[in-house]
Design a protein around this motif. Structure first.
Motif, PDB file in Angstrom:
ATOM      1  N   TYR A  85     -33.133   8.028 -54.725  1.00 22.23           N
ATOM      2  CA  TYR A  85     -31.732   7.754 -54.998  1.00 22.23           C
ATOM      3  C   TYR A  85     -30.919   8.012 -53.728  1.00 22.23           C
ATOM      4  CZ  TYR A  85     -27.163   8.000 -57.306  1.00 22.23           C
ATOM      5  OH  TYR A  85     -25.856   7.793 -57.676  1.00 22.23           O
ATOM      6  N   GLY A  86     -30.376   6.949 -53.179  1.00 22.16           N
ATOM      7  CA  GLY A  86     -29.492   7.081 -52.033  1.00 22.16           C
ATOM      8  C   GLY A  86     -28.177   6.428 -52.397  1.00 22.16           C
ATOM      9  N   ALA A  87     -27.917   5.279 -51.824  1.00 21.17           N
ATOM     10  CA  ALA A  87     -26.724   4.527 -52.197  1.00 21.17           C
ATOM     11  C   ALA A  87     -26.848   3.982 -53.617  1.00 21.17           C
ATOM     12  CB  ALA A  87     -26.498   3.375 -51.218  1.00 21.17           C
ATOM     13  N   CYS A  88     -28.106   3.735 -54.043  1.00 22.25           N
ATOM     14  CA  CYS A  88     -28.344   3.253 -55.398  1.00 22.25           C
ATOM     15  C   CYS A  88     -29.749   3.673 -55.807  1.00 22.25           C
ATOM     16  CB  CYS A  88     -28.197   1.746 -55.483  1.00 22.25           C
ATOM     17  SG  CYS A  88     -29.368   0.842 -54.455  1.00 22.25           S
ATOM     18  N   LEU A  89     -30.045   3.550 -57.083  1.00 23.90           N
ATOM     19  CA  LEU A  89     -31.366   3.886 -57.572  1.00 23.90           C
ATOM     20  C   LEU A  89     -32.329   2.758 -57.235  1.00 23.90           C
ATOM     21  CD1 LEU A  89     -32.772   6.127 -59.218  1.00 23.90           C
ATOM     22  CD2 LEU A  89     -32.437   4.714 -61.231  1.00 23.90           C
ATOM     23  N   THR A  90     -33.379   3.065 -56.508  1.00 20.98           N
ATOM     24  CA  THR A  90     -34.305   2.026 -56.091  1.00 20.98           C
ATOM     25  C   THR A  90     -35.291   1.701 -57.202  1.00 20.98           C
ATOM     26  OG1 THR A  90     -35.981   3.521 -55.225  1.00 20.98           O
ATOM     27  CG2 THR A  90     -34.200   2.915 -53.739  1.00 20.98           C
ATOM     28  N   GLN A  91     -36.002   0.626 -57.036  1.00 27.57           N
ATOM     29  CA  GLN A  91     -37.089   0.292 -57.941  1.00 27.57           C
ATOM     30  C   GLN A  91     -38.207   1.324 -57.797  1.00 27.57           C
ATOM     31  OE1 GLN A  91     -38.626  -3.594 -57.230  1.00 27.57           O
ATOM     32  NE2 GLN A  91     -39.967  -3.608 -59.008  1.00 27.57           N
ATOM     33  N   ALA A  92     -38.926   1.575 -58.887  1.00 25.71           N
ATOM     34  CA  ALA A  92     -39.989   2.576 -58.850  1.00 25.71           C
ATOM     35  C   ALA A  92     -41.063   2.195 -57.835  1.00 25.71           C
ATOM     36  CB  ALA A  92     -40.627   2.718 -60.225  1.00 25.71           C
ATOM     37  N   VAL A  93     -41.556   3.195 -57.116  1.00 29.99           N
ATOM     38  CA  VAL A  93     -42.701   3.023 -56.229  1.00 29.99           C
ATOM     39  C   VAL A  93     -43.776   4.006 -56.684  1.00 29.99           C
ATOM     40  CG1 VAL A  93     -41.343   2.231 -54.270  1.00 29.99           C
ATOM     41  CG2 VAL A  93     -41.748   4.671 -54.554  1.00 29.99           C
ATOM     42  N   HIS A  94     -44.995   3.782 -56.229  1.00 28.47           N
ATOM     43  CA  HIS A  94     -46.107   4.609 -56.677  1.00 28.47           C
ATOM     44  C   HIS A  94     -46.553   5.598 -55.607  1.00 28.47           C
ATOM     45  CE1 HIS A  94     -46.298   2.219 -60.255  1.00 28.47           C
ATOM     46  NE2 HIS A  94     -46.492   1.115 -59.560  1.00 28.47           N
ATOM     47  N   SER A  95     -45.656   5.950 -54.716  1.00 25.30           N
ATOM     48  CA  SER A  95     -45.970   6.910 -53.663  1.00 25.30           C
ATOM     49  C   SER A  95     -44.748   7.773 -53.395  1.00 25.30           C
ATOM     50  CB  SER A  95     -46.375   6.180 -52.379  1.00 25.30           C
ATOM     51  OG  SER A  95     -46.367   7.065 -51.273  1.00 25.30           O
ATOM     52  N   ILE A  96     -44.921   9.075 -53.558  1.00 27.28           N
ATOM     53  CA  ILE A  96     -43.818   9.990 -53.251  1.00 27.28           C
ATOM     54  C   ILE A  96     -43.570  10.024 -51.752  1.00 27.28           C
ATOM     55  CG2 ILE A  96     -43.079  12.404 -53.376  1.00 27.28           C
ATOM     56  CD1 ILE A  96     -44.615  12.562 -56.034  1.00 27.28           C
ATOM     57  N   LYS A 142     -24.708  17.857 -67.746  1.00 30.14           N
ATOM     58  CA  LYS A 142     -23.708  18.475 -66.878  1.00 30.14           C
ATOM     59  C   LYS A 142     -24.089  19.907 -66.508  1.00 30.14           C
ATOM     60  CE  LYS A 142     -20.693  19.930 -70.732  1.00 30.14           C
ATOM     61  NZ  LYS A 142     -19.334  19.793 -71.311  1.00 30.14           N
ATOM     62  N   TYR A 143     -24.774  20.602 -67.436  1.00 28.80           N
ATOM     63  CA  TYR A 143     -25.227  21.954 -67.123  1.00 28.80           C
ATOM     64  C   TYR A 143     -26.345  21.914 -66.086  1.00 28.80           C
ATOM     65  CZ  TYR A 143     -22.732  23.515 -71.353  1.00 28.80           C
ATOM     66  OH  TYR A 143     -21.781  23.788 -72.300  1.00 28.80           O
ATOM     67  N   MET A 144     -27.278  20.984 -66.248  1.00 26.53           N
ATOM     68  CA  MET A 144     -28.375  20.871 -65.295  1.00 26.53           C
ATOM     69  C   MET A 144     -27.853  20.510 -63.906  1.00 26.53           C
ATOM     70  SD  MET A 144     -31.968  18.719 -65.660  1.00 26.53           S
ATOM     71  CE  MET A 144     -32.497  19.617 -67.126  1.00 26.53           C
ATOM     72  N   ALA A 145     -26.875  19.633 -63.843  1.00 22.09           N
ATOM     73  CA  ALA A 145     -26.272  19.263 -62.560  1.00 22.09           C
ATOM     74  C   ALA A 145     -25.625  20.471 -61.907  1.00 22.09           C
ATOM     75  CB  ALA A 145     -25.245  18.149 -62.762  1.00 22.09           C
ATOM     76  N   CYS A 146     -24.903  21.266 -62.687  1.00 21.46           N
ATOM     77  CA  CYS A 146     -24.230  22.453 -62.168  1.00 21.46           C
ATOM     78  C   CYS A 146     -25.232  23.471 -61.644  1.00 21.46           C
ATOM     79  CB  CYS A 146     -23.364  23.069 -63.261  1.00 21.46           C
ATOM     80  SG  CYS A 146     -22.638  24.673 -62.828  1.00 21.46           S
ATOM     81  N   LEU A 147     -26.274  23.760 -62.427  1.00 23.31           N
ATOM     82  CA  LEU A 147     -27.257  24.764 -62.025  1.00 23.31           C
ATOM     83  C   LEU A 147     -28.018  24.333 -60.780  1.00 23.31           C
ATOM     84  CD1 LEU A 147     -28.657  25.813 -65.523  1.00 23.31           C
ATOM     85  CD2 LEU A 147     -26.933  26.974 -64.134  1.00 23.31           C
ATOM     86  N   MET A 148     -28.339  23.043 -60.690  1.00 25.77           N
ATOM     87  CA  MET A 148     -29.024  22.545 -59.499  1.00 25.77           C
ATOM     88  C   MET A 148     -28.137  22.682 -58.263  1.00 25.77           C
ATOM     89  SD  MET A 148     -31.548  21.092 -57.833  1.00 25.77           S
ATOM     90  CE  MET A 148     -32.740  20.365 -58.961  1.00 25.77           C
ATOM     91  N   LEU A 163     -27.936  13.116 -60.991  1.00 19.68           N
ATOM     92  CA  LEU A 163     -27.753  12.994 -59.542  1.00 19.68           C
ATOM     93  C   LEU A 163     -26.335  12.552 -59.207  1.00 19.68           C
ATOM     94  CD1 LEU A 163     -31.148  11.369 -58.510  1.00 19.68           C
ATOM     95  CD2 LEU A 163     -30.303  13.606 -57.792  1.00 19.68           C
ATOM     96  N   GLU A 164     -25.793  11.637 -59.988  1.00 17.66           N
ATOM     97  CA  GLU A 164     -24.418  11.185 -59.748  1.00 17.66           C
ATOM     98  C   GLU A 164     -23.421  12.314 -59.983  1.00 17.66           C
ATOM     99  OE1 GLU A 164     -24.320   7.885 -62.410  1.00 17.66           O
ATOM    100  OE2 GLU A 164     -24.937   6.434 -60.873  1.00 17.66           O
ATOM    101  N   GLN A 165     -23.660  13.137 -60.995  1.00 16.47           N
ATOM    102  CA  GLN A 165     -22.765  14.263 -61.265  1.00 16.47           C
ATOM    103  C   GLN A 165     -22.815  15.303 -60.157  1.00 16.47           C
ATOM    104  OE1 GLN A 165     -22.738  15.868 -65.366  1.00 16.47           O
ATOM    105  NE2 GLN A 165     -23.972  14.087 -65.935  1.00 16.47           N
ATOM    106  N   ILE A 166     -24.007  15.494 -59.605  1.00 16.46           N
ATOM    107  CA  ILE A 166     -24.133  16.440 -58.490  1.00 16.46           C
ATOM    108  C   ILE A 166     -23.326  15.956 -57.284  1.00 16.46           C
ATOM    109  CG2 ILE A 166     -25.762  17.358 -56.773  1.00 16.46           C
ATOM    110  CD1 ILE A 166     -27.865  17.407 -58.995  1.00 16.46           C
ATOM    111  N   GLY A 167     -23.300  14.637 -57.091  1.00 20.82           N
ATOM    112  CA  GLY A 167     -22.601  14.087 -55.950  1.00 20.82           C
ATOM    113  C   GLY A 167     -23.386  14.222 -54.661  1.00 20.82           C
TER     114      GLY A 167
END
Length: 276
Positions: free
Chosen positions: A14-25, A210-216, A253-257
């Motif tokens: 996730y950068g400017a937008c959510l990319t298509q899934a890839v099979h390699s981290i 929203k709680y998960m975003a805050c804690l992260m 991720l968007e909530q985290i900013g």
């Protein structure tokens, strides 16, 4: 990814937008873009919700690329079944890396009956061991197998030479009661109380996006950025095994900013899941 394919994992960068899934981290994180030839590249894993699964997958991918991969805890991790170097011997570690491409180094101990772990051999051994590897994967945090964590004092334990810090949460915590899915509840309640006026005595609160975003953000991303300004620090939302959870990770991720992050799923389906 070899004969087994390794095509079950889904990784969304996730950068400017959510990319298509890839099979390699590796591909999703563009590791080769940041890794300098001839220098060990150090990744530290913090948080909860599948750190070890993520480490196994990245060790698998690294070895497939011809890298010598060292896995080492600075806290504790489960005793591995394979590639284990049970003594602080740089020679033994180097031989395991040469023979297998992966070495897991730690001090074996039984913290309680039936629970076998490995712990840190210390910084002197770490500095010697890292020089024998191309990729160093550090288990730098503990979460008692819970998907969400807020670090306590002196946590996580991250090497100063870390290039990339991955802060991992498990999306399957969503909807669960906080006390069932979150490690270090007092710290979590303090952060949520400051941001959402959550009553510290409320034992029925459930984990929301929203709680998960805050804690992260408040528990990991912001303080780690201050402590490790030279490192690339990314939130990772693991356990995105359904399309609904992928979208939940995107919203968090968007909530985290944050400017970038990663969503991963289906690691449990991978041959790397039982790598060590």
């Amino acid at each position: 990814m070899g004969e087994d394919g390794g095509q079950n994992v889904e990784a969304y960068y996730y950068g400017a937008c959510l990319t298509q899934a890839v099979h390699s981290i590796f591909k999703a994180l563009e590791i080769e873009k940041y890794r300098l030839s001839g220098c060990p590249f150090v990744i530290s894993f913090t948080g909860g919700g599948g750190k070890t699964s993520l480490i196994r997958r990245m060790a698998w991918e690294g070895r497939e690329l011809g890298l010598k991969v060292l896995v080492i805890p600075t806290t504790h991790m489960a005793l591995p079944e394979h590639f284990f170097v049970p003594e602080p011997s740089v020679g033994a570690l180097e031989q395991t890396l040469k023979d297998s491409g992966i070495a897991v180094a730690g001090n074996p101990e039984e913290r309680k009956p039936g629970e076998k772990k490995i712990s840190f051999w210390g910084w002197e051994f770490y500095q010697q061991a890292r020089e024998k590897a191309d990729l160093v994967l550090v288990e730098a945090d503990g979460a008692k197998r819970l998907p969400v964590k807020v670090p306590g004092p002196a946590e996580p334990v991250i090497p100063g030479d870390t290039d990339l810090i991955l802060c991992v949460y498990g999306l399957k915590a969503l909807g669960q009661k906080g006390e069932k899915c979150c490690f270090r509840m007092e710290q979590a309640k303090t952060l949520l109380g400051e941001s959402f006026s959550l009553d510290k005595e409320d034992r029925e609160w459930a984990m929301e996006e929203k709680y998960m975003a805050c804690l992260m953000k408040q528990g990991y991303l912001s303080p780690l950025k201050q402590s490790f300004p030279q490192a690339r620090i990314l939130p990772v939302f693991n356990q995105a095994d359904t399309g609904e959870l992928v979208l939940a990770g995107k919203r968090i991720l968007e909530q985290i900013g944050h400017t970038e992050g990663l969503i991963t799923g289906n690691l449990w389906k991978e041959p790397s899941f039982e790598l060590f």
